[in-house]
Design a protein around this motif. Structure first.
Motif, short mmCIF file in Angstrom:
data_model
loop_
_atom_site.label_atom_id
_atom_site.label_comp_id
_atom_site.label_asym_id
_atom_site.label_seq_id
_atom_site.Cartn_x
_atom_site.Cartn_y
_atom_site.Cartn_z
N ILE A 3 0.87 -1.18 0.00
CA ILE A 3 0.00 0.00 0.00
C ILE A 3 0.91 1.22 0.00
CG2 ILE A 3 -1.79 1.24 1.28
CD1 ILE A 3 -2.73 -1.48 0.22
N ILE A 4 0.48 2.28 -0.68
CA ILE A 4 1.21 3.54 -0.64
C ILE A 4 0.26 4.63 -0.15
CG2 ILE A 4 2.86 2.98 -2.45
CD1 ILE A 4 1.13 4.67 -4.39
N ILE A 5 0.85 5.70 0.32
CA ILE A 5 0.08 6.88 0.73
C ILE A 5 0.32 7.94 -0.33
CG2 ILE A 5 -0.21 8.65 2.49
CD1 ILE A 5 0.72 6.55 4.56
N THR A 6 -0.77 8.43 -0.90
CA THR A 6 -0.66 9.41 -1.98
C THR A 6 -0.46 10.82 -1.44
OG1 THR A 6 -3.02 9.91 -2.11
CG2 THR A 6 -2.22 7.99 -3.38
N ASP A 7 -0.18 11.73 -2.35
CA ASP A 7 0.02 13.14 -2.00
C ASP A 7 -1.24 13.79 -1.46
OD1 ASP A 7 2.64 12.95 -2.79
OD2 ASP A 7 2.31 13.83 -4.77
N ASP A 8 -2.37 13.10 -1.52
CA ASP A 8 -3.61 13.64 -0.96
C ASP A 8 -3.63 13.55 0.56
OD1 ASP A 8 -4.61 14.19 -3.51
OD2 ASP A 8 -5.51 12.20 -3.69
N ILE A 10 -3.45 14.16 4.36
CA ILE A 10 -3.61 15.39 5.14
C ILE A 10 -2.82 15.33 6.45
CG2 ILE A 10 -5.83 16.01 4.11
CD1 ILE A 10 -7.19 14.82 6.64
N ASN A 11 -1.97 14.30 6.59
CA ASN A 11 -1.13 14.14 7.78
C ASN A 11 -1.91 14.05 9.08
OD1 ASN A 11 1.55 13.91 6.75
ND2 ASN A 11 1.48 16.08 6.23
N CYS A 12 -3.05 13.38 9.04
CA CYS A 12 -3.86 13.25 10.25
C CYS A 12 -3.30 12.19 11.20
CB CYS A 12 -5.31 12.93 9.90
SG CYS A 12 -5.58 11.27 9.23
N ASP A 62 9.53 13.23 3.06
CA ASP A 62 9.77 14.27 4.05
C ASP A 62 8.50 15.05 4.36
OD1 ASP A 62 12.47 13.71 4.40
OD2 ASP A 62 13.06 15.03 2.76
N ASP A 63 7.47 14.89 3.55
CA ASP A 63 6.30 15.75 3.66
C ASP A 63 5.06 15.08 4.24
OD1 ASP A 63 7.75 17.83 2.38
OD2 ASP A 63 7.33 16.90 0.45
N ILE A 64 4.82 13.83 3.89
CA ILE A 64 3.60 13.14 4.32
C ILE A 64 3.96 11.79 4.93
CG2 ILE A 64 2.10 14.25 2.61
CD1 ILE A 64 2.37 11.67 0.92
#
Length: 116
Positions: A3-8, A10-12, A62-64
């Motif tokens: 599974i990957i986490i996309t750029d969508d 929201i860092n919840c 580094d971002d999400i």
């Protein structure tokens, strides 16, 4: 497939505690193979790579939030569906089409990570 986490994202952080393999990390965080697994010291991964399970690895993002593919089992051996995807409020935990893996491979990874 992992599974990957996309750029969508929201860092919840809803996904992180749900992962039975501790394969999900906050953006910019170092990660270790030993986190949430039975791996300790020098180990040989199923792909033949030798690593120190206790050594910090570079963040994938580094971002999400990110998922370490070599620790992801899509929750096989634990749950009926990937828990990160089940709890994600913006549906950004999705199958990685570039990393298709059989259920057999995922179950072997689960057994390897947890010495079963």
């Amino acid at each position: 497939m992992a599974i990957i986490i996309t750029d969508d994202c929201i860092n919840c952080g809803a996904c992180e505690p749900e992962c039975p393999n501790t394969a999900i990390y906050e953006g910019a965080d170092d990660w270790r193979y030993k986190d949430g697994t039975a791996l300790r010291g020098k180990v040989t991964l199923p792909d033949g790579t030798e690593v120190d399970a206790e050594e910090a690895q570079e963040p994938i993002s580094d971002d999400i939030y990110f998922i370490v593919p070599s620790k992801c089992t899509e929750c096989k051996g634990f749950h009926e569906e990937p828990q990160c995807a089940a709890v994600c409020p913006v549906d950004c935990c999705v199958p990685d089409e570039d990393r298709v893996e059989s259920e057999e491979i995922l179950l072997e990874r689960q057994a390897f990570l947890h010495n079963e």
